[in-house]
Write a protein that holds these residues in place. Structure first.
Motif, PDB file in Angstrom:
ATOM      1  N   VAL A   7      59.528  15.539  19.047  1.00 24.65           N
ATOM      2  CA  VAL A   7      60.215  15.382  17.764  1.00 24.65           C
ATOM      3  C   VAL A   7      61.328  16.397  17.547  1.00 24.65           C
ATOM      4  CG1 VAL A   7      58.229  14.293  16.668  1.00 24.65           C
ATOM      5  CG2 VAL A   7      58.450  16.784  16.605  1.00 24.65           C
ATOM      6  N   LEU A   8      61.318  17.484  18.312  1.00 18.06           N
ATOM      7  CA  LEU A   8      62.381  18.493  18.211  1.00 18.06           C
ATOM      8  C   LEU A   8      62.738  18.985  19.605  1.00 18.06           C
ATOM      9  CD1 LEU A   8      61.047  20.741  15.297  1.00 18.06           C
ATOM     10  CD2 LEU A   8      62.964  19.167  15.148  1.00 18.06           C
ATOM     11  N   ASP A   9      64.028  19.160  19.838  1.00 18.68           N
ATOM     12  CA  ASP A   9      64.510  19.738  21.087  1.00 18.68           C
ATOM     13  C   ASP A   9      65.232  21.033  20.738  1.00 18.68           C
ATOM     14  OD1 ASP A   9      65.572  20.441  23.483  1.00 18.68           O
ATOM     15  OD2 ASP A   9      66.768  18.624  23.776  1.00 18.68           O
ATOM     16  N   LEU A  10      64.568  22.137  20.987  1.00 15.00           N
ATOM     17  CA  LEU A  10      65.105  23.434  20.566  1.00 15.00           C
ATOM     18  C   LEU A  10      66.335  23.866  21.354  1.00 15.00           C
ATOM     19  CD1 LEU A  10      61.767  25.394  20.069  1.00 15.00           C
ATOM     20  CD2 LEU A  10      63.058  24.058  18.395  1.00 15.00           C
ATOM     21  N   SER A  11      66.538  23.268  22.522  1.00 15.24           N
ATOM     22  CA  SER A  11      67.697  23.659  23.331  1.00 15.24           C
ATOM     23  C   SER A  11      69.009  23.250  22.673  1.00 15.24           C
ATOM     24  CB  SER A  11      67.614  23.032  24.722  1.00 15.24           C
ATOM     25  OG  SER A  11      67.712  21.612  24.650  1.00 15.24           O
ATOM     26  N   THR A  12      68.953  22.300  21.757  1.00 12.11           N
ATOM     27  CA  THR A  12      70.169  21.832  21.072  1.00 12.11           C
ATOM     28  C   THR A  12      70.299  22.415  19.678  1.00 12.11           C
ATOM     29  OG1 THR A  12      69.056  19.885  20.139  1.00 12.11           O
ATOM     30  CG2 THR A  12      70.019  19.655  22.340  1.00 12.11           C
ATOM     31  N   MET A  13      69.421  23.362  19.354  1.00 12.12           N
ATOM     32  CA  MET A  13      69.353  23.844  17.969  1.00 12.12           C
ATOM     33  C   MET A  13      69.456  25.364  17.921  1.00 12.12           C
ATOM     34  SD  MET A  13      66.128  21.363  17.088  1.00 12.12           S
ATOM     35  CE  MET A  13      66.269  21.332  15.332  1.00 12.12           C
ATOM     36  N   SER A  14      70.116  25.871  16.881  1.00  8.34           N
ATOM     37  CA  SER A  14      70.279  27.318  16.745  1.00  8.34           C
ATOM     38  C   SER A  14      70.589  27.697  15.312  1.00  8.34           C
ATOM     39  CB  SER A  14      71.414  27.811  17.654  1.00  8.34           C
ATOM     40  OG  SER A  14      72.637  27.197  17.273  1.00  8.34           O
ATOM     41  N   ASN A  15      70.446  28.974  15.029  1.00  2.00           N
ATOM     42  CA  ASN A  15      70.935  29.585  13.779  1.00  2.00           C
ATOM     43  C   ASN A  15      70.100  29.345  12.529  1.00  2.00           C
ATOM     44  OD1 ASN A  15      73.105  30.560  15.256  1.00  2.00           O
ATOM     45  ND2 ASN A  15      74.332  28.728  14.836  1.00  2.00           N
ATOM     46  N   GLN A  16      68.933  28.750  12.632  1.00  2.04           N
ATOM     47  CA  GLN A  16      68.096  28.624  11.439  1.00  2.04           C
ATOM     48  C   GLN A  16      66.627  28.639  11.831  1.00  2.04           C
ATOM     49  OE1 GLN A  16      68.943  25.300   8.901  1.00  2.04           O
ATOM     50  NE2 GLN A  16      67.119  25.602   7.666  1.00  2.04           N
ATOM     51  N   THR A  17      65.832  29.425  11.132  1.00  5.15           N
ATOM     52  CA  THR A  17      64.405  29.515  11.430  1.00  5.15           C
ATOM     53  C   THR A  17      63.669  28.276  10.955  1.00  5.15           C
ATOM     54  OG1 THR A  17      64.421  31.920  11.235  1.00  5.15           O
ATOM     55  CG2 THR A  17      62.291  30.834  11.013  1.00  5.15           C
ATOM     56  N   ILE A  18      62.773  27.742  11.789  1.00  7.87           N
ATOM     57  CA  ILE A  18      61.907  26.647  11.365  1.00  7.87           C
ATOM     58  C   ILE A  18      60.453  27.063  11.584  1.00  7.87           C
ATOM     59  CG2 ILE A  18      63.656  24.928  11.973  1.00  7.87           C
ATOM     60  CD1 ILE A  18      61.811  24.114  14.301  1.00  7.87           C
ATOM     61  N   LYS A  19      59.555  26.419  10.864  1.00  8.23           N
ATOM     62  CA  LYS A  19      58.133  26.702  10.987  1.00  8.23           C
ATOM     63  C   LYS A  19      57.402  25.418  11.342  1.00  8.23           C
ATOM     64  CE  LYS A  19      58.128  30.549   7.708  1.00  8.23           C
ATOM     65  NZ  LYS A  19      57.541  31.114   6.467  1.00  8.23           N
ATOM     66  N   LEU A  20      56.434  25.538  12.254  1.00  2.09           N
ATOM     67  CA  LEU A  20      55.662  24.387  12.693  1.00  2.09           C
ATOM     68  C   LEU A  20      54.263  24.433  12.094  1.00  2.09           C
ATOM     69  CD1 LEU A  20      56.625  24.271  16.483  1.00  2.09           C
ATOM     70  CD2 LEU A  20      57.773  23.198  14.528  1.00  2.09           C
ATOM     71  N   GLY A  21      53.853  23.328  11.466  1.00  6.96           N
ATOM     72  CA  GLY A  21      52.526  23.227  10.897  1.00  6.96           C
ATOM     73  C   GLY A  21      51.582  22.460  11.814  1.00  6.96           C
ATOM     74  N   GLY A  22      50.474  21.982  11.255  1.00  2.73           N
ATOM     75  CA  GLY A  22      49.462  21.288  12.032  1.00  2.73           C
ATOM     76  C   GLY A  22      49.976  20.032  12.707  1.00  2.73           C
ATOM     77  N   GLY A  23      49.443  19.765  13.905  1.00  7.41           N
ATOM     78  CA  GLY A  23      49.779  18.546  14.622  1.00  7.41           C
ATOM     79  C   GLY A  23      50.968  18.652  15.535  1.00  7.41           C
ATOM     80  N   LEU A  24      51.630  19.812  15.590  1.00  4.64           N
ATOM     81  CA  LEU A  24      52.795  20.009  16.448  1.00  4.64           C
ATOM     82  C   LEU A  24      52.536  21.140  17.438  1.00  4.64           C
ATOM     83  CD1 LEU A  24      55.706  19.699  13.846  1.00  4.64           C
ATOM     84  CD2 LEU A  24      54.912  17.961  15.470  1.00  4.64           C
ATOM     85  N   HIS A  25      53.137  21.010  18.616  1.00  2.00           N
ATOM     86  CA  HIS A  25      52.915  21.990  19.689  1.00  2.00           C
ATOM     87  C   HIS A  25      54.226  22.259  20.405  1.00  2.00           C
ATOM     88  CE1 HIS A  25      51.173  23.969  23.185  1.00  2.00           C
ATOM     89  NE2 HIS A  25      51.762  23.087  23.964  1.00  2.00           N
ATOM     90  N   GLN A  26      54.465  23.521  20.743  1.00  4.12           N
ATOM     91  CA  GLN A  26      55.683  23.883  21.462  1.00  4.12           C
ATOM     92  C   GLN A  26      55.406  24.065  22.946  1.00  4.12           C
ATOM     93  OE1 GLN A  26      57.715  27.400  20.103  1.00  4.12           O
ATOM     94  NE2 GLN A  26      59.246  27.325  21.737  1.00  4.12           N
ATOM     95  N   ASP A  27      56.222  23.411  23.783  1.00  8.45           N
ATOM     96  CA  ASP A  27      56.178  23.563  25.227  1.00  8.45           C
ATOM     97  C   ASP A  27      57.605  23.806  25.688  1.00  8.45           C
ATOM     98  OD1 ASP A  27      55.668  23.618  27.890  1.00  8.45           O
ATOM     99  OD2 ASP A  27      55.129  21.504  28.091  1.00  8.45           O
ATOM    100  N   CYS A  28      57.930  25.072  25.962  1.00 11.11           N
ATOM    101  CA  CYS A  28      59.312  25.482  26.256  1.00 11.11           C
ATOM    102  C   CYS A  28      60.204  25.116  25.073  1.00 11.11           C
ATOM    103  CB  CYS A  28      59.788  24.835  27.553  1.00 11.11           C
ATOM    104  SG  CYS A  28      58.852  25.383  29.009  1.00 11.11           S
ATOM    105  N   ASP A  29      61.209  24.266  25.282  1.00 13.74           N
ATOM    106  CA  ASP A  29      62.118  23.910  24.190  1.00 13.74           C
ATOM    107  C   ASP A  29      61.699  22.636  23.464  1.00 13.74           C
ATOM    108  OD1 ASP A  29      63.826  26.062  24.454  1.00 13.74           O
ATOM    109  OD2 ASP A  29      65.039  25.067  25.987  1.00 13.74           O
ATOM    110  N   ALA A  30      60.621  22.011  23.900  1.00 14.41           N
ATOM    111  CA  ALA A  30      60.205  20.737  23.299  1.00 14.41           C
ATOM    112  C   ALA A  30      59.082  20.949  22.291  1.00 14.41           C
ATOM    113  CB  ALA A  30      59.758  19.764  24.378  1.00 14.41           C
TER     114      ALA A  30
END
Length: 240
Positions: A23-46
């Motif tokens: 649902v999010l690709d961090l490699s294309t995103m910058s300059n703003q902090t986001i927070k992840l809640g339940g049901g989401l998992h980070q694997d590298c930039d994905a």
């Protein structure tokens, strides 16, 4: 968990997602902090989905997956409705609909000392905050906010308490103007406390008003915002 983002992926917000969806690709995103809640998992930039539900977003920067389930999985910072099931020397044991009973230290109250320990009977309904939630360990609760103030936490007296899915409780909490609550609030006065653990408490001057509000909330889960307002109008027309 925090990451950096410059734009909001609005295409998936409020849409159904399943485990494995990115649902999010961090490699294309910058300059703003986001927070992840339940049901989401980070694997590298994905950022991927771990459980089926709907992707939700709340301003300014939090994403989570909302799913309708009866079992509640505690997370630190959650506000929940708990029922006292036992009293110990150092704490109260509280049912919060999780996999294990939670404990509420007898000093976890504003200005709490050994000289003013509260006395709760079994069955007392409390609005509390989850302080610690570690897998395999009983969750810890508090009746104060982060600053140590009682705020809205404490005993919920009188009123009517009912259980619902966690999806419905999060819907009631996710928007500053939840359609069903907004429509009811324009026509009648009542108090409400919603726990993310799928418990809701309603209190009004008359039992009939309390029942109307509770019934409207229960019926709203499968309805859109417009349908919720129509349902409330029809419900109120029947009792006038």
């Amino acid at each position: 968990m925090e990451n950096k983002s410059s734009s909001l992926p609005t295409s998936l917000i409020d849409k159904s997602v399943v485990p494995g969806d990115v649902v999010l690709d961090l490699s294309t995103m910058s300059n703003q902090t986001i927070k992840l809640g339940g049901g989401l998992h980070q694997d590298c930039d994905a950022i991927s989905v771990m459980k089926a539900g709907r992707l939700r977003f709340s301003k300014p920067n939090k994403y989570w997956v909302e799913s309708s389930q009866k079992r509640y999985v505690p997370h630190a910072g959650d506000s929940v409705l708990g029922i006292v099931v036992d009293t110990r020397f150092d704490n109260f044991l509280v049912d919060i609909k999780g996999p294990a009973l939670a404990f509420l230290p007898v000093l976890a109250f504003e200005g709490g000392t050994r000289r003013n320990i509260p006395k709760f009977e079994v069955g007392t309904l409390l609005y509390v905050r989850v302080v610690k939630a570690i897998p395999g360990v009983n969750p810890e609760l508090s009746c104060t906010d982060d600053s140590g103030k009682a705020a809205e936490f404490g005993v919920l007296k009188e009123g009517f308490n009912f259980e619902c899915t966690t999806g419905l409780s999060r819907m009631l909490l996710s928007s500053p103007t939840c359609p069903v609550l907004d429509a009811l609030g324009k026509k009648m006065s009542f108090e409400i406390a919603v726990g993310v653990n799928g418990r809701v408490w309603v209190n009004a001057a008359s039992p009939s008003t309390t029942i109307i509000v509770a019934n409207a909330i229960i019926k709203s889960e499968s309805l859109s915002g417009v349908q919720q307002r129509i349902m409330v109008d029809k419900l109120l027309q029947k009792i006038q």
